[in-house]
Design a protein around this motif. Structure first.
Motif, PDB file in Angstrom:
ATOM      1  N   UNK A 243     -76.887 -16.250 -36.692  1.00 54.22           N
ATOM      2  CA  UNK A 243     -76.767 -15.386 -35.522  1.00 54.22           C
ATOM      3  C   UNK A 243     -77.755 -14.234 -35.656  1.00 54.22           C
ATOM      4  N   UNK A 244     -78.499 -13.970 -34.594  1.00 55.58           N
ATOM      5  CA  UNK A 244     -79.387 -12.806 -34.522  1.00 55.58           C
ATOM      6  C   UNK A 244     -78.897 -11.931 -33.377  1.00 55.58           C
ATOM      7  N   UNK A 245     -78.306 -10.786 -33.730  1.00 58.31           N
ATOM      8  CA  UNK A 245     -77.626  -9.960 -32.746  1.00 58.31           C
ATOM      9  C   UNK A 245     -78.214  -8.550 -32.702  1.00 58.31           C
ATOM     10  N   UNK A 258     -64.949   7.936 -36.025  1.00 58.48           N
ATOM     11  CA  UNK A 258     -64.949   6.498 -35.769  1.00 58.48           C
ATOM     12  C   UNK A 258     -66.194   6.099 -34.988  1.00 58.48           C
ATOM     13  N   UNK A 259     -66.624   4.870 -35.212  1.00 57.87           N
ATOM     14  CA  UNK A 259     -67.832   4.346 -34.572  1.00 57.87           C
ATOM     15  C   UNK A 259     -67.514   3.028 -33.884  1.00 57.87           C
ATOM     16  N   UNK A 260     -67.948   2.910 -32.644  1.00 57.11           N
ATOM     17  CA  UNK A 260     -67.826   1.676 -31.882  1.00 57.11           C
ATOM     18  C   UNK A 260     -69.176   0.967 -31.908  1.00 57.11           C
ATOM     19  N   UNK A 261     -69.185  -0.267 -32.363  1.00 60.52           N
ATOM     20  CA  UNK A 261     -70.421  -1.050 -32.413  1.00 60.52           C
ATOM     21  C   UNK A 261     -70.292  -2.251 -31.486  1.00 60.52           C
ATOM     22  N   UNK A 262     -71.258  -2.371 -30.590  1.00 61.85           N
ATOM     23  CA  UNK A 262     -71.309  -3.475 -29.645  1.00 61.85           C
ATOM     24  C   UNK A 262     -72.485  -4.374 -30.006  1.00 61.85           C
ATOM     25  N   UNK A 263     -72.238  -5.665 -30.061  1.00 64.23           N
ATOM     26  CA  UNK A 263     -73.282  -6.637 -30.367  1.00 64.23           C
ATOM     27  C   UNK A 263     -73.646  -7.413 -29.102  1.00 64.23           C
ATOM     28  N   UNK A 264     -74.884  -7.859 -29.030  1.00 66.27           N
ATOM     29  CA  UNK A 264     -75.316  -8.662 -27.889  1.00 66.27           C
ATOM     30  C   UNK A 264     -76.426  -9.603 -28.334  1.00 66.27           C
ATOM     31  N   UNK A 265     -76.397 -10.798 -27.763  1.00 68.14           N
ATOM     32  CA  UNK A 265     -77.438 -11.786 -28.044  1.00 68.14           C
ATOM     33  C   UNK A 265     -78.424 -11.823 -26.884  1.00 68.14           C
ATOM     34  N   UNK A 266     -79.660 -12.125 -27.195  1.00 67.24           N
ATOM     35  CA  UNK A 266     -80.655 -12.295 -26.133  1.00 67.24           C
ATOM     36  C   UNK A 266     -80.210 -13.443 -25.224  1.00 67.24           C
ATOM     37  N   UNK A 267     -80.235 -13.223 -23.908  1.00 60.66           N
ATOM     38  CA  UNK A 267     -79.778 -14.269 -22.987  1.00 60.66           C
ATOM     39  C   UNK A 267     -80.513 -15.584 -23.207  1.00 60.66           C
ATOM     40  N   UNK A 268     -79.757 -16.669 -23.160  1.00 63.68           N
ATOM     41  CA  UNK A 268     -80.274 -18.041 -23.278  1.00 63.68           C
ATOM     42  C   UNK A 268     -80.873 -18.341 -24.645  1.00 63.68           C
ATOM     43  N   UNK A 274     -74.640 -20.053 -29.535  1.00 66.57           N
ATOM     44  CA  UNK A 274     -73.723 -20.106 -30.677  1.00 66.57           C
ATOM     45  C   UNK A 274     -72.482 -19.270 -30.422  1.00 66.57           C
ATOM     46  N   UNK A 275     -72.642 -18.095 -29.801  1.00 62.32           N
ATOM     47  CA  UNK A 275     -71.478 -17.262 -29.484  1.00 62.32           C
ATOM     48  C   UNK A 275     -70.591 -17.926 -28.447  1.00 62.32           C
ATOM     49  N   UNK A 276     -71.211 -18.581 -27.464  1.00 71.10           N
ATOM     50  CA  UNK A 276     -70.407 -19.316 -26.473  1.00 71.10           C
ATOM     51  C   UNK A 276     -69.597 -20.410 -27.161  1.00 71.10           C
ATOM     52  N   UNK A 277     -70.234 -21.081 -28.116  1.00 65.75           N
ATOM     53  CA  UNK A 277     -69.535 -22.138 -28.846  1.00 65.75           C
ATOM     54  C   UNK A 277     -68.407 -21.562 -29.689  1.00 65.75           C
ATOM     55  N   UNK A 278     -68.672 -20.429 -30.350  1.00 64.54           N
ATOM     56  CA  UNK A 278     -67.639 -19.793 -31.169  1.00 64.54           C
ATOM     57  C   UNK A 278     -66.464 -19.351 -30.303  1.00 64.54           C
ATOM     58  N   UNK A 279     -66.770 -18.806 -29.134  1.00 66.07           N
ATOM     59  CA  UNK A 279     -65.703 -18.369 -28.230  1.00 66.07           C
ATOM     60  C   UNK A 279     -64.859 -19.549 -27.770  1.00 66.07           C
ATOM     61  N   UNK A 280     -65.493 -20.684 -27.510  1.00 67.99           N
ATOM     62  CA  UNK A 280     -64.742 -21.847 -27.024  1.00 67.99           C
ATOM     63  C   UNK A 280     -63.898 -22.475 -28.126  1.00 67.99           C
TER      64      UNK A 280
END
Length: 296
Positions: A243-245, A258-268, A274-280
């Motif tokens: 994963x490259x996030x 406290x720190x909130x960290x948000x991750x995001x993948x480059x679209x498509x 891989x994240x879609x697969x992990x979520x499913x």
């Protein structure tokens, strides 16, 4: 922690990193140790060598902001290092204790319902941690992404420092560049130690891991610090692979420390798929998600 020793070791370690050429000075005569001499730092900062030597021995109490700024410029400190120097000075004169946010003793932090709603609405991984690197809350995909961290804790409070240095097999699998992850982890913890030198739980954590990990002791003694705001991280998940996030970390004003960290993948991208697969593969239920989020 011994503030005078912290000051001394931090300043010496920063001085050792600057060459005369980097400081715009002639390299005259042999040097017993790497880096600048005390007298050179003093001249660059516009103070006497006697005064700078006193500061390097740990006597930062009562030093003015202008002098601290001058030393930071002379040592070419980055923003995180400069902030660390000021935190050490605050600790030396006692202001850090007065500036610290007071918390009720023994009260365990739990996420507010509104924060849980925010985490649930974010479809990519999202986590909340404190300065000691305890993983305090996450959304469903954040929990799934950090499954190896949760598995390694066996029901205890997940902590990135313990995981990185005391669960080496799992950590080296989770972090493709383990050395970079380890350096970053310790630098964040060292930054927190300067920000809140009276945190007993942090002292206990450092002592525990230092006694069990030479890798940690070596990095801790380097006195490197850093801010962890934004960038790109690489992970390896045992189900979906690499994963490259991109990540964005923000301080939570409503929950100081406290720190909130948000991750995001480059679209498509492969990571997005891989994240879609992990979520499913890890479809949440209300009950299992609530139990995971409030794990100790």
């Amino acid at each position: 922690m011994d503030n005078r020793a912290e000051v001394r070791e931090f300043l010496i370690s920063r001085r050792a990193k600057i060459t005369p050429q980097q400081a715009g000075l002639p390299d005259v005569g042999p040097r017993r140790v790497p880096g600048l001499r005390r007298g050179e730092v003093a001249a660059l900062a516009g103070v006497s060598v006697e005064y700078y030597s006193k500061l390097e021995r740990g006597a930062l109490g009562g030093v003015s902001a202008s002098v601290l700024d001058a030393i930071a410029r002379a040592l070419q400190l980055d923003d995180a290092e400069r902030g660390h120097l000021f935190h050490l000075a605050h600790a030396a004169d006692g202001t850090s204790a007065r500036m610290r946010t007071r918390r009720r003793p023994g009260k365990r932090w739990t996420p507010r319902p509104s924060l849980e709603w925010v985490l649930d609405k974010f479809t990519a991984p999202a986590i909340v941690r404190n300065g000691r690197m305890d993983l305090l809350a996450c959304n469903h995909l954040g929990r799934a992404m950090h499954a190896s961290l949760y598995d390694a804790t066996a029901g205890a409070q997940p902590n990135f420092v313990r995981f990185t240095f005391l669960s080496l097999d799992a950590a080296r699998d989770f972090y493709p560049d383990w050395d970079l992850a380890a350096d970053t982890c310790v630098a964040i913890l060292r930054t927190e130690a300067g920000r809140d030198p009276h945190d007993k739980e942090l002292h206990d954590l450092v002592g525990e891991v230092a006694t069990r990990s030479e890798d940690f002791r070596r990095r801790w003694s380097s006195h490197n610090v850093r801010y962890h705001g934004a960038g790109v991280k690489h992970f390896h998940h045992h189900i979906v692979g690499d994963l490259e996030l991109a990540y964005e970390s923000v301080d939570m004003i409503s929950d100081p420390g406290l720190t909130l960290t948000l991750y995001a993948a480059e679209p498509a991208s492969p990571t997005a798929h891989a994240l879609d697969l992990l979520a499913s593969w890890t479809v949440p239920t209300v009950d299992t998600d609530r139990r995971a989020r409030h794990q100790p």
